[in-house]
Motif scaffolding. Structure first.
Motif, PDB file in Angstrom:
ATOM      1  N   LEU A   1       0.835  -1.202   0.000  1.00 65.31           N
ATOM      2  CA  LEU A   1       0.000   0.000   0.000  1.00 65.31           C
ATOM      3  C   LEU A   1       0.870   1.251   0.000  1.00 65.31           C
ATOM      4  O   LEU A   1       0.620   2.184  -0.761  1.00 65.31           O
ATOM      5  N   ALA A   2       1.895   1.268   0.843  1.00 66.41           N
ATOM      6  CA  ALA A   2       2.784   2.430   0.910  1.00 66.41           C
ATOM      7  C   ALA A   2       3.427   2.710  -0.444  1.00 66.41           C
ATOM      8  O   ALA A   2       3.473   3.862  -0.894  1.00 66.41           O
ATOM      9  N   HIS A   3       3.909   1.673  -1.104  1.00 70.40           N
ATOM     10  CA  HIS A   3       4.536   1.846  -2.424  1.00 70.40           C
ATOM     11  C   HIS A   3       3.518   2.330  -3.459  1.00 70.40           C
ATOM     12  O   HIS A   3       3.833   3.198  -4.279  1.00 70.40           O
ATOM     13  N   ASN A   4       2.311   1.807  -3.419  1.00 70.84           N
ATOM     14  CA  ASN A   4       1.280   2.226  -4.378  1.00 70.84           C
ATOM     15  C   ASN A   4       0.885   3.683  -4.171  1.00 70.84           C
ATOM     16  O   ASN A   4       0.789   4.456  -5.137  1.00 70.84           O
ATOM     17  N   VAL A   5       0.619   4.066  -2.922  1.00 63.83           N
ATOM     18  CA  VAL A   5       0.248   5.454  -2.633  1.00 63.83           C
ATOM     19  C   VAL A   5       1.396   6.382  -2.979  1.00 63.83           C
ATOM     20  O   VAL A   5       1.214   7.421  -3.617  1.00 63.83           O
ATOM     21  N   HIS A   6       2.598   6.011  -2.588  1.00 66.53           N
ATOM     22  CA  HIS A   6       3.774   6.840  -2.856  1.00 66.53           C
ATOM     23  C   HIS A   6       3.972   7.060  -4.357  1.00 66.53           C
ATOM     24  O   HIS A   6       4.166   8.193  -4.804  1.00 66.53           O
ATOM     25  N   ALA A   7       3.896   5.992  -5.133  1.00 66.31           N
ATOM     26  CA  ALA A   7       4.075   6.100  -6.585  1.00 66.31           C
ATOM     27  C   ALA A   7       3.038   7.032  -7.201  1.00 66.31           C
ATOM     28  O   ALA A   7       3.353   7.827  -8.092  1.00 66.31           O
ATOM     29  N   GLU A   8       1.797   6.945  -6.722  1.00 64.94           N
ATOM     30  CA  GLU A   8       0.739   7.798  -7.258  1.00 64.94           C
ATOM     31  C   GLU A   8       0.962   9.260  -6.902  1.00 64.94           C
ATOM     32  O   GLU A   8       0.752  10.148  -7.726  1.00 64.94           O
ATOM     33  N   VAL A   9       1.400   9.528  -5.670  1.00 70.47           N
ATOM     34  CA  VAL A   9       1.690  10.916  -5.262  1.00 70.47           C
ATOM     35  C   VAL A   9       2.838  11.479  -6.099  1.00 70.47           C
ATOM     36  O   VAL A   9       2.755  12.594  -6.606  1.00 70.47           O
ATOM     37  N   VAL A  10       3.896  10.703  -6.263  1.00 72.31           N
ATOM     38  CA  VAL A  10       5.045  11.149  -7.063  1.00 72.31           C
ATOM     39  C   VAL A  10       4.612  11.430  -8.500  1.00 72.31           C
ATOM     40  O   VAL A  10       4.943  12.468  -9.075  1.00 72.31           O
ATOM     41  N   ARG A  11       3.846  10.492  -9.086  1.00 67.32           N
ATOM     42  CA  ARG A  11       3.412  10.640 -10.476  1.00 67.32           C
ATOM     43  C   ARG A  11       2.465  11.827 -10.640  1.00 67.32           C
ATOM     44  O   ARG A  11       2.641  12.660 -11.526  1.00 67.32           O
ATOM     45  N   THR A  12       1.460  11.899  -9.792  1.00 64.04           N
ATOM     46  CA  THR A  12       0.429  12.929  -9.928  1.00 64.04           C
ATOM     47  C   THR A  12       0.985  14.330  -9.711  1.00 64.04           C
ATOM     48  O   THR A  12       0.627  15.266 -10.424  1.00 64.04           O
ATOM     49  N   LEU A  13       1.850  14.473  -8.718  1.00 58.83           N
ATOM     50  CA  LEU A  13       2.379  15.796  -8.377  1.00 58.83           C
ATOM     51  C   LEU A  13       3.728  16.089  -9.032  1.00 58.83           C
ATOM     52  O   LEU A  13       4.287  17.157  -8.829  1.00 58.83           O
ATOM     53  N   ASN A  14       4.238  15.120  -9.795  1.00 61.49           N
ATOM     54  CA  ASN A  14       5.512  15.279 -10.489  1.00 61.49           C
ATOM     55  C   ASN A  14       6.623  15.700  -9.520  1.00 61.49           C
ATOM     56  O   ASN A  14       7.319  16.688  -9.729  1.00 61.49           O
ATOM     57  N   LEU A  15       6.775  14.913  -8.456  1.00 63.26           N
ATOM     58  CA  LEU A  15       7.749  15.219  -7.414  1.00 63.26           C
ATOM     59  C   LEU A  15       8.989  14.353  -7.546  1.00 63.26           C
ATOM     60  O   LEU A  15       8.950  13.273  -8.124  1.00 63.26           O
ATOM     61  N   VAL A  16      10.075  14.830  -6.974  1.00 60.64           N
ATOM     62  CA  VAL A  16      11.288  14.027  -6.869  1.00 60.64           C
ATOM     63  C   VAL A  16      10.978  12.874  -5.916  1.00 60.64           C
ATOM     64  O   VAL A  16      10.418  13.070  -4.835  1.00 60.64           O
ATOM     65  N   ASP A  17      11.331  11.674  -6.305  1.00 61.75           N
ATOM     66  CA  ASP A  17      11.032  10.471  -5.524  1.00 61.75           C
ATOM     67  C   ASP A  17      12.169  10.191  -4.550  1.00 61.75           C
ATOM     68  O   ASP A  17      13.254   9.792  -4.936  1.00 61.75           O
ATOM     69  N   ARG A  18      11.895  10.383  -3.243  1.00 64.19           N
ATOM     70  CA  ARG A  18      12.875  10.098  -2.188  1.00 64.19           C
ATOM     71  C   ARG A  18      12.665   8.714  -1.585  1.00 64.19           C
ATOM     72  O   ARG A  18      13.345   8.328  -0.645  1.00 64.19           O
ATOM     73  N   GLY A  19      11.687   7.975  -2.122  1.00 63.34           N
ATOM     74  CA  GLY A  19      11.511   6.579  -1.747  1.00 63.34           C
ATOM     75  C   GLY A  19      10.586   6.307  -0.577  1.00 63.34           C
ATOM     76  O   GLY A  19      10.081   7.198   0.082  1.00 63.34           O
ATOM     77  N   VAL A  20      10.371   5.015  -0.360  1.00 60.02           N
ATOM     78  CA  VAL A  20       9.610   4.506   0.780  1.00 60.02           C
ATOM     79  C   VAL A  20      10.637   4.002   1.779  1.00 60.02           C
ATOM     80  O   VAL A  20      11.525   3.226   1.424  1.00 60.02           O
ATOM     81  N   LYS A  21      10.511   4.443   3.029  1.00 58.53           N
ATOM     82  CA  LYS A  21      11.529   4.149   4.031  1.00 58.53           C
ATOM     83  C   LYS A  21      10.901   3.592   5.302  1.00 58.53           C
ATOM     84  O   LYS A  21       9.828   4.018   5.707  1.00 58.53           O
ATOM     85  N   TYR A  22      11.616   2.672   5.928  1.00 60.11           N
ATOM     86  CA  TYR A  22      11.220   2.156   7.231  1.00 60.11           C
ATOM     87  C   TYR A  22      11.700   3.107   8.315  1.00 60.11           C
ATOM     88  O   TYR A  22      12.826   3.616   8.249  1.00 60.11           O
ATOM     89  N   GLN A  23      10.855   3.327   9.307  1.00 61.99           N
ATOM     90  CA  GLN A  23      11.244   4.181  10.428  1.00 61.99           C
ATOM     91  C   GLN A  23      10.329   3.863  11.612  1.00 61.99           C
ATOM     92  O   GLN A  23       9.154   3.551  11.418  1.00 61.99           O
TER      93      GLN A  23
END
Length: 125
Positions: free
Chosen positions: A89-111
């Protein structure tokens, strides 16, 4: 409320992002509730926010942060105890936010996420 940059506040940016995210998740059949801490209800400390989310299938917390002007883009943080399904889910949401907003992708991270501190399965929503 929150960080201010380019004439916008974190709250203003979060409202747009959360509204769009809500619409997209509902398109997939999800029931989504948005809670604006300090706006539509009392301010809650991070562990209280996580406890409020108990009993729900998904908890998403949206933020816009400012640093020193050199860090650019977006990243998605996932708790260190996340399941494989959580990560998908995190990867799917993240990819959509990056694509839709045309943002630099800093990745999905554990914390280790403070918002989930003290959350147990026996706490009522």
């Amino acid at each position: 409320m929150g960080v201010r940059g380019n004439g916008l506040t974190e709250l203003e940016l979060n409202k747009v992002l959360c509204s769009e995210l809500k619409d997209r998740l509902e398109d997939y059949g999800a029931t989504v509730n948005i809670y604006e801490y300090g706006v539509s209800g009392p301010y809650l400390w991070l562990p209280e926010r996580g406890r409020r989310a108990c009993g729900h299938n998904i908890f998403i917390s949206c933020h816009h942060n400012g640093h020193n002007g050199t860090a650019q883009g977006t990243e998605t943080l996932v708790d260190i105890d996340a399941t494989e399904r959580d990560m998908q889910l995190a990867h799917n949401v993240h990819a959509e936010v990056v694509r839709t907003l045309n943002l630099v992708d800093r990745g999905v991270k554990y914390q280790k996420l403070g918002v989930l501190g003290g959350v147990t399965s026996d706490v009522e929503a």
